[in-house]
Design a protein around this motif. Structure first.
Motif, mmCIF file in Angstrom:
data_model
loop_
_atom_site.group_PDB
_atom_site.id
_atom_site.type_symbol
_atom_site.label_atom_id
_atom_site.label_comp_id
_atom_site.label_asym_id
_atom_site.label_seq_id
_atom_site.Cartn_x
_atom_site.Cartn_y
_atom_site.Cartn_z
ATOM 1 N N GLU A 86 -37.359 38.341 16.965
ATOM 2 C CA GLU A 86 -36.753 37.244 16.208
ATOM 3 C C GLU A 86 -35.994 37.750 14.988
ATOM 4 N N VAL A 87 -34.999 36.996 14.588
ATOM 5 C CA VAL A 87 -34.225 37.291 13.385
ATOM 6 C C VAL A 87 -35.001 36.815 12.161
ATOM 7 N N ILE A 88 -35.131 37.674 11.164
ATOM 8 C CA ILE A 88 -35.804 37.280 9.930
ATOM 9 C C ILE A 88 -34.842 37.231 8.742
ATOM 10 N N GLU A 89 -33.652 37.798 8.894
ATOM 11 C CA GLU A 89 -32.639 37.706 7.833
ATOM 12 C C GLU A 89 -31.261 37.902 8.432
ATOM 13 N N VAL A 90 -30.308 37.145 7.927
ATOM 14 C CA VAL A 90 -28.903 37.328 8.282
ATOM 15 C C VAL A 90 -28.102 37.438 6.990
ATOM 16 N N GLY A 91 -27.263 38.452 6.925
ATOM 17 C CA GLY A 91 -26.329 38.588 5.816
ATOM 18 C C GLY A 91 -24.921 38.679 6.364
ATOM 19 N N ALA A 92 -23.976 38.122 5.651
ATOM 20 C CA ALA A 92 -22.587 38.156 6.109
ATOM 21 C C ALA A 92 -21.643 38.136 4.913
ATOM 22 N N VAL A 93 -20.528 38.836 5.080
ATOM 23 C CA VAL A 93 -19.461 38.843 4.073
ATOM 24 C C VAL A 93 -18.145 38.590 4.789
ATOM 25 N N ALA A 94 -17.449 37.532 4.405
ATOM 26 C CA ALA A 94 -16.152 37.199 4.995
ATOM 27 C C ALA A 94 -15.047 37.749 4.096
ATOM 28 N N PHE A 95 -14.054 38.413 4.733
ATOM 29 C CA PHE A 95 -12.961 38.967 3.940
ATOM 30 C C PHE A 95 -11.645 38.811 4.691
ATOM 31 N N THR A 96 -10.575 38.812 3.958
ATOM 32 C CA THR A 96 -9.246 38.681 4.547
ATOM 33 C C THR A 96 -8.632 40.057 4.780
ATOM 34 N N TYR A 97 -7.634 40.103 5.674
ATOM 35 C CA TYR A 97 -6.957 41.361 5.972
ATOM 36 C C TYR A 97 -5.598 41.048 6.572
#
Length: 324
Positions: A86-97
């Motif tokens: 199971e997933v216990i943490e999700v991290g994400a960073v959205a960026f432009t390019y």
């Protein structure tokens, strides 16, 4: 009669003599410029200096001049099996390019914890720093994650073969997305890096960070992808973007002679035992442009049969790194 001497009252208190005082001006220590000191150490050739990674500021998407959107994602889980763990943490960073592979601005950051159905294994806590107490009562904010990912042109993970199956299990928003893997789709050694583990890459980029928490790792990977090691060269992200756009071919050397296994392994083939739904065979994944060359190799060196037609699967960024 008085004299030039001071007259004292013989019956009064004993006089106190205080020496004259001098004001001593202390010299102020010169202001210490940490960055200047770091540069001087580096220029000496005897030191390498690591600078603390400072995450980029987050701006509104409409304020960025870069047209494309990518999301870096990292999952922390209770184990390696997406079907069971199971997933216990999700991290994400959205960026432009942009289309040339230049990194623009950070336009979104996400982090969420989730309490699993059972205790977190001790080895996972040692690796991630996530404890049962931290996730107690926590529920993953799937809606917030979907809102961040839905407009993305590309989803990137630093081991997409691991993260994609877990993400697709969390939400269908990940299923049709183009995915890229910053481990397998960048030639890190050709770019001057020693190894592809994130900790190595961050250090060799001249940075250090608090690793193994999901969002921290996303910020760190972004800086590595955005920085060129040498002046005048493209950043690693440009190579990753080009690689993700190319079609791949996965070839399964089914029923290959047993005594050819060392030859296949030396050429980069990997063994599939069939437990993940793939054929039980040695297999490799190559650029589509190299298919004719690889087929010739299999026919002449492995099967020694000109009409051999090994199982071949064409893959695009939408297909790669899915669970099989």
């Amino acid at each position: 009669m008085t004299t030039g001497l001071t007259q004292f009252d013989l019956f009064g208190e004993e006089p106190v003599f205080r020496p004259a005082t001098r004001t001593v001006k202390r010299k102020r220590a010169p202001r210490w410029d940490a960055e200047e000191a770091a540069v001087r150490l580096e220029e000496s050739g005897d030191y390498r200096v690591l600078r603390k990674l400072v995450p980029r500021p987050v701006i509104n998407r409409e304020d960025s001049a870069f047209p494309r959107l990518a999301v870096l994602i990292d999952t922390e889980t209770t184990g390696l099996n997406h079907a069971r763990d199971e997933v216990i943490e999700v991290g994400a960073v959205a960026f432009t390019y942009d289309d040339d592979g230049n990194v623009g601005d950070v336009v979104g950051v996400y982090n969420s914890l989730s309490e699993p159905s059972g205790p977190i294994p001790p080895e996972i806590t040692r690796l991630t720093g996530i404890t049962d107490e931290m996730v107690a009562g926590q529920v993953l904010d799937v809606w917030g994650l979907e809102r961040l990912v839905e407009p993305a042109d590309l989803v990137i993970a630093h081991n997409a073969g691991f993260d994609r199956p877990f993400c697709e299990k969390l939400s269908p928003v990940f299923v049709p997305k183009a995915w890229a893997c910053s481990v397998r789709e960048i030639g890190w050694s050709e770019l001057g890096f020693e190894g592809s583990k994130l900790g190595y890459l961050v250090g060799q980029a001249g940075l250090f960070h608090d690793g193994h928490r999901a969002t921290d790792d996303c910020h760190a990977l972004l800086e590595v992808l955005a920085r060129s090691r040498d002046a005048g060269t493209k950043p690693p992200f440009a190579e990753l973007l080009q690689a993700s756009a190319r079609s791949k071919v996965r070839i399964f050397a089914e029923n290959s002679p047993f005594d050819m296994k060392d030859h296949l392994k030396a050429r980069g083939y990997r063994w599939s035992d069939g437990s993940d739904g793939r054929p039980k065979a040695w297999w490799t994944e190559i650029d589509e442009t190299l298919y004719d060359e690889e087929l010739h190799y299999l026919r002449t060196e492995i099967y020694r049969w000109n009409d051999a037609s090994p199982l071949t699967v064409k893959l695009t960024a939408q297909d790669r790194f899915k669970a099989r």
